[in-house]
Structures are given as C-alpha cells and as structure tokens.
Design an enzyme around this catalytic site. Structure first.
Site, PDB file in Angstrom:
ATOM      1  CB  SER A  31      -0.831  -0.043   1.286  1.00  0.00           C
ATOM      2  OG  SER A  31      -1.937   0.740   1.210  1.00  0.00           O
ATOM      3  CG  HIS A  62      -4.245  -2.289  -2.818  1.00  0.00           C
ATOM      4  ND1 HIS A  62      -3.245  -3.070  -2.298  1.00  0.00           N
ATOM      5  CD2 HIS A  62      -4.639  -1.483  -1.813  1.00  0.00           C
ATOM      6  CE1 HIS A  62      -3.055  -2.749  -1.032  1.00  0.00           C
ATOM      7  NE2 HIS A  62      -3.884  -1.802  -0.710  1.00  0.00           N
ATOM      8  CG  HIS A  84      -5.315  -6.979   1.143  1.00  0.00           C
ATOM      9  ND1 HIS A  84      -5.283  -6.118   0.069  1.00  0.00           N
ATOM     10  CD2 HIS A  84      -4.170  -6.776   1.846  1.00  0.00           C
ATOM     11  CE1 HIS A  84      -4.151  -5.423   0.132  1.00  0.00           C
ATOM     12  NE2 HIS A  84      -3.470  -5.800   1.180  1.00  0.00           N
ATOM     13  CE1 TYR A  86      -8.942  -5.008   2.478  1.00  0.00           C
ATOM     14  CE2 TYR A  86      -7.058  -5.703   3.794  1.00  0.00           C
ATOM     15  CZ  TYR A  86      -7.610  -4.905   2.816  1.00  0.00           C
ATOM     16  OH  TYR A  86      -6.828  -3.997   2.168  1.00  0.00           O
ATOM     17  CD  GLU A  87      -9.279  -6.715  -1.850  1.00  0.00           C
ATOM     18  OE1 GLU A  87      -9.814  -6.377  -2.915  1.00  0.00           O
ATOM     19  OE2 GLU A  87      -8.053  -6.920  -1.737  1.00  0.00           O
ATOM     20  CB  ALA A 114       1.618   0.149   4.533  1.00  0.00           C
ATOM     21  CG  MET A 212      -4.743  -5.636   7.607  1.00  0.00           C
ATOM     22  SD  MET A 212      -6.074  -4.532   7.151  1.00  0.00           S
ATOM     23  CE  MET A 212      -6.076  -3.393   8.562  1.00  0.00           C
ATOM     24  CB  SER A 213      -0.658  -8.211   2.967  1.00  0.00           C
ATOM     25  OG  SER A 213       0.429  -7.371   3.327  1.00  0.00           O
ATOM     26  CG  ASN A 236      -0.307   3.099  11.075  1.00  0.00           C
ATOM     27  OD1 ASN A 236      -0.205   2.542   9.981  1.00  0.00           O
ATOM     28  ND2 ASN A 236      -0.813   2.496  12.126  1.00  0.00           N
ATOM     29  CG  HIS A 248      -6.814   2.935   3.323  1.00  0.00           C
ATOM     30  ND1 HIS A 248      -5.870   1.926   3.389  1.00  0.00           N
ATOM     31  CD2 HIS A 248      -7.019   3.162   1.996  1.00  0.00           C
ATOM     32  CE1 HIS A 248      -5.520   1.569   2.168  1.00  0.00           C
ATOM     33  NE2 HIS A 248      -6.196   2.304   1.293  1.00  0.00           N
TER      34      HIS A 248
HETATM   35  N1  HPA Z   1      -2.727  -2.262  11.474  1.00  0.00           N
HETATM   36  C1  HPA Z   1      -2.915  -3.207  10.518  1.00  0.00           C
HETATM   37  N2  HPA Z   1      -2.531  -3.058   9.277  1.00  0.00           N
HETATM   38  C2  HPA Z   1      -1.913  -1.914   8.936  1.00  0.00           C
HETATM   39  C3  HPA Z   1      -1.676  -0.901   9.869  1.00  0.00           C
HETATM   40  C4  HPA Z   1      -2.109  -1.079  11.218  1.00  0.00           C
HETATM   41  O1  HPA Z   1      -1.937  -0.228  12.103  1.00  0.00           O
HETATM   42  N3  HPA Z   1      -1.043   0.109   9.213  1.00  0.00           N
HETATM   43  C5  HPA Z   1      -0.890  -0.307   7.928  1.00  0.00           C
HETATM   44  N4  HPA Z   1      -1.417  -1.531   7.758  1.00  0.00           N
END
Ligand code: HPA
Length: 273
Positions: A31, A62, A84, A86-87, A114, A212-213, A236, A248
C-alpha cells in the site's frame, strides 16, 4: 488435476501467451509503495484483468498489474497491487499470484507492505526488515488438499526469511544511509484496524509490526521453495501506541512519504540478488 492447480495452470498459460519473460525476482509492492514500479526498466506490463480467473483487488491504491522488466540487470516481475483476505477472497486466491510468479521462474520473493508499528521504539516512517512472522490469526493458505506439484504437505517454517537476503538488505540499507529497524511481522485479517488491547497483546507475544498481508504470501512462497525477504514500511504507530486515530488515507500517505528511501533500498538490494 486438482481445481486449484488447473486454475493456476490457466493463469500461467494466459501470461505465457502474452510474454516469454522469465523473472528471477518477484516483488510485491505494498500500500502506497507503488512508486518503486517507476524504477523498473519495463519490458512488458499486464493488467490482472487480462489474466483469466486471476483475483483482482477492490481497494483504492491497489491498482492491479504485473510489471515485467529489469532492475539493473536483474529480471523482475513486480506486482503493483495485491488482493487481501479481508476483501472476501479465499486464502487460495490471495496466494495465487505468488504461486504464479514462482511458476513463471521467480526464485526469490521480495515482500513489502505498509504496517502499524507495535514496537514502541519505532516511529512512523521507519522501514523494518522482517526477520520472522506470526500468522496465527488468519487461516493457513496451505489448508486443503496439498498441491504436491508445488511443495510438500508439512513444509518447514523455521527460517521463512532467508538469512543471506537479510544480510544483503542490511548492507544495502547502510550503503544508502537508511536506518533499518528489524522485527517480527504479524498478519491479522483486518479490515478494521486493531484495538489498543489487541496491540498490547501482540507486543507481549513478540510482534513488532502488524499488517493485513504478507505472512500468508510468505508461507505459500516457502512451500514452493522460494528464497524470501520482506520489508515493512511503518506507516503509522499501531492503535494505542500513540493517541492518533488511524485511517487508510493517512496510512497510504505516510507510506508514500518514505517512498524515496524505500525505492533506494529495494533497488540497491535487488541489483545484487
Ligand atoms: N494495522 C494493521 N494493518 C496496517 C496498519 C495497522 O496499524 N497500518 C498499515 N497496515
């Protein structure tokens, strides 16, 4: 032939009809990190839509295509965009592109993402070399009939991230004057970000960054005998580590901001692979 193998074979045939390019290194761009693609000497591009039965992402940022080309003299295939869990895709679909890139010839897998920083010494904007991973919170992509053509039923995961590639990336970082953190990446399903209590829990079980990947992609790659390395961009600090709320757009923006450093690191490292 098993259904999953048949689907993979169909995707492979589709790509092979379009290009005979044989990559050595497969790169998955996370990302906000798509800028790396601008540094590839492009030989051929193929939108995921052009590949029959290939899983296509629904998330903004994406954009989905394979880029075949060269970083220095090294032939690479780069995924700009990934799907992903989650999709709503099954894990078999989430890892299909990794398997496809191995069948196209890639021996080395470079995973990027990310991620939220769980280790309190990290700062947003840090890059983290992935040393190991925790994938206990998402289904294993190898569940189901084993694809014997790809790998064995019970693959060893005691060294998922290749030691020599880790050294190579550390050397590239010091040459580029990039401070490189290192640590353990945990994959959670998303799409909601974690709660502060979940992040405290992840910290206690030895996790340094959360996303998440990646972890399931690494398992599928390792199953097929790929040499794997990974870099997380700490976009972050994870929930509760600071008071900041997460969204996001900010995650993408922050990941994009370290893009120059990130690209420098990847280019220097991949040229030596
Ligand atoms: N949590 C989960 N997935 C992420 C985060 C997060 O804080 N930042 C970027 N992808």
């Amino acid at each position: 032939m098993n259904n999953e193998m048949a689907r993979l074979q169909k995707c492979l045939n589709c790509v092979r009809k379009a290009t005979s390019f044989v990559p050595k290194v497969a790169v998955v761009l996370g990302s906000g990190l798509g800028g790396f693609a601008d540094h590839i000497r492009v030989a051929y591009e193929m939108s995921y839509h052009e590949i029959e039965d290939f899983p296509v992402s629904t998330v903004p940022g994406h954009e989905g295509k394979f880029i075949f080309g060269y970083v220095g003299d090294v032939p690479v295939v780069c995924m700009k965009g990934r799907v992903h869990y989650y999709e709503g895709y099954g894990m078999n679909e989430v890892v299909l592109p990794i398997r496809l890139m191995k069948l196209l010839g890639a021996e080395i897998l470079v995973l990027t993402n990310a991620a939220g920083g769980v280790n309190p010494i990290f700062r947003a904007g840090d890059l983290m070399l992935i040393k190991d991973q925790i994938s206990l919170f998402v289904p294993n992509p190898l569940v189901g009939e084993n694809l014997d053509e790809l790998g064995c039923r019970f693959p060893d995961m005691s060294a998922i991230y290749d030691r020599e590639l880790q050294v190579l990336i550390r050397e590239a970082a010091s040459e580029c004057n990039i401070v490189l953190q290192s640590g353990v990446y945990a994959q959670l399903s998303g799409p909601s970000y974690e709660s502060p209590a979940e992040i405290r829990f992840l910290g206690k079980i030895g996790c340094d960054a959360v996303g998440m990947s990646t972890a399931v992609e690494a398992i599928a790659g390792k199953h097929m005998g790929m040499r794997i390395c990974g870099v997380s961009c700490i976009s972050n600090m994870a929930a509760g580590i600071t008071d900041a709320a997460l969204n996001h757009e900010e995650v993408q923006e922050n990941a994009g901001r370290v893009g120059t450093q990130f690209c420098g690191l990847l280019i220097t490292a991949i040229q030596r692979m």
